[in-house]
Design a protein around this motif. Sequence first.
Motif, PDB file in Angstrom:
ATOM      1  N   ILE A  42       0.841  -1.206   0.000  1.00 28.89           N
ATOM      2  CA  ILE A  42       0.000   0.000   0.000  1.00 28.89           C
ATOM      3  C   ILE A  42       0.868   1.245   0.000  1.00 28.89           C
ATOM      4  O   ILE A  42       0.583   2.215  -0.706  1.00 28.89           O
ATOM      5  N   LYS A  43       1.949   1.211   0.756  1.00 27.60           N
ATOM      6  CA  LYS A  43       2.846   2.372   0.831  1.00 27.60           C
ATOM      7  C   LYS A  43       3.438   2.688  -0.552  1.00 27.60           C
ATOM      8  O   LYS A  43       3.491   3.848  -0.965  1.00 27.60           O
ATOM      9  N   SER A  46       0.665   4.059  -2.826  1.00 26.66           N
ATOM     10  CA  SER A  46       0.352   5.412  -2.373  1.00 26.66           C
ATOM     11  C   SER A  46       1.356   6.411  -2.923  1.00 26.66           C
ATOM     12  O   SER A  46       0.983   7.482  -3.418  1.00 26.66           O
ATOM     13  N   SER A  53      -2.269   6.897   1.981  1.00 26.30           N
ATOM     14  CA  SER A  53      -2.364   5.438   2.160  1.00 26.30           C
ATOM     15  C   SER A  53      -3.772   4.993   2.514  1.00 26.30           C
ATOM     16  O   SER A  53      -4.224   3.946   2.057  1.00 26.30           O
ATOM     17  N   GLN A  57      -5.992   2.105   0.670  1.00 28.76           N
ATOM     18  CA  GLN A  57      -6.583   0.963   1.388  1.00 28.76           C
ATOM     19  C   GLN A  57      -8.019   0.723   0.945  1.00 28.76           C
ATOM     20  O   GLN A  57      -8.445  -0.427   0.800  1.00 28.76           O
ATOM     21  N   GLU A  82       2.410  -5.316   7.134  1.00 28.34           N
ATOM     22  CA  GLU A  82       2.491  -4.787   5.774  1.00 28.34           C
ATOM     23  C   GLU A  82       2.227  -5.929   4.796  1.00 28.34           C
ATOM     24  O   GLU A  82       2.926  -6.935   4.818  1.00 28.34           O
TER      25      GLU A  82
END
Length: 189
Positions: A42-43, A46, A53, A57, A82
Motif C-alpha cells: 500500500i505504501k 500510495s 495510504s 486501502q 504490511e
Amino acid sequence: MSDLPCIYDMSLVNEDSKLKQDIINGKALEVILILLSGSKTIKEISRELDIPSFSVQLYIKRLLDANLIKVIDTQVVDGKIEKTYDLASTDIEILNNLKNSYSKEDGKENIELSAMHFASMTREMIRNINKYKDKPYKVKAYFIKADQEKMKEFKKDLEELFEKYQKLENLDAEDTYGFISVLAPYKLK
C-alpha cells in the motif's frame, strides 16, 4: 459530543453502489495498472499515485472484494503489518515482456510508466489513425453470447496470435505498432 453518534452510525462509503463504477472510472483502475508492473505494498502504491495510504486501502479493499487482486505476502515492518498485493490472475498482462528487456537501472521506472499509461496509450493509438492512414491499422470491438468452453478455445488462439505478433518485432524498424486485446465476460445493463 453529539457528532460522534452520527459518525458512528453513518456509512461513509456505500461499497455496493460504488464498487463497479469506481473500479472502472476511479483510482482502482490505476492500482490495477500499477500492479501490472509487479507486486506492491500500500505504501508503494500510495507513493506512485500520490494519494494518502488510507485512500489506497479503500481501493485495495474494493479490488480484493472483486477478486481482481490478492495478498501474496504479509510481513511485520516497524511493528506494523504490511501486505504485498498482486493481480489475482496471470491472464492480465500489459507489456509484461518489458520486464525482461530493460536494464535494472531504468527498467522499473519504464515498466511502471508503461503500465500506468496503458489507457492513454490506447487512446493515442486510436487518435493516431488519422495521421497515419497509409499504414496498417485495425480497431474492432465485438460482443457475442458464447459458451465458456468455446471462449477457452478462443483464448488459446488469442495467446498464439500474441506470440506471433511478438515475433514480428524488429528493433531497427522506424514504426511502432500497438496490439491490444481484451477478452472478458461482459454483462449488459
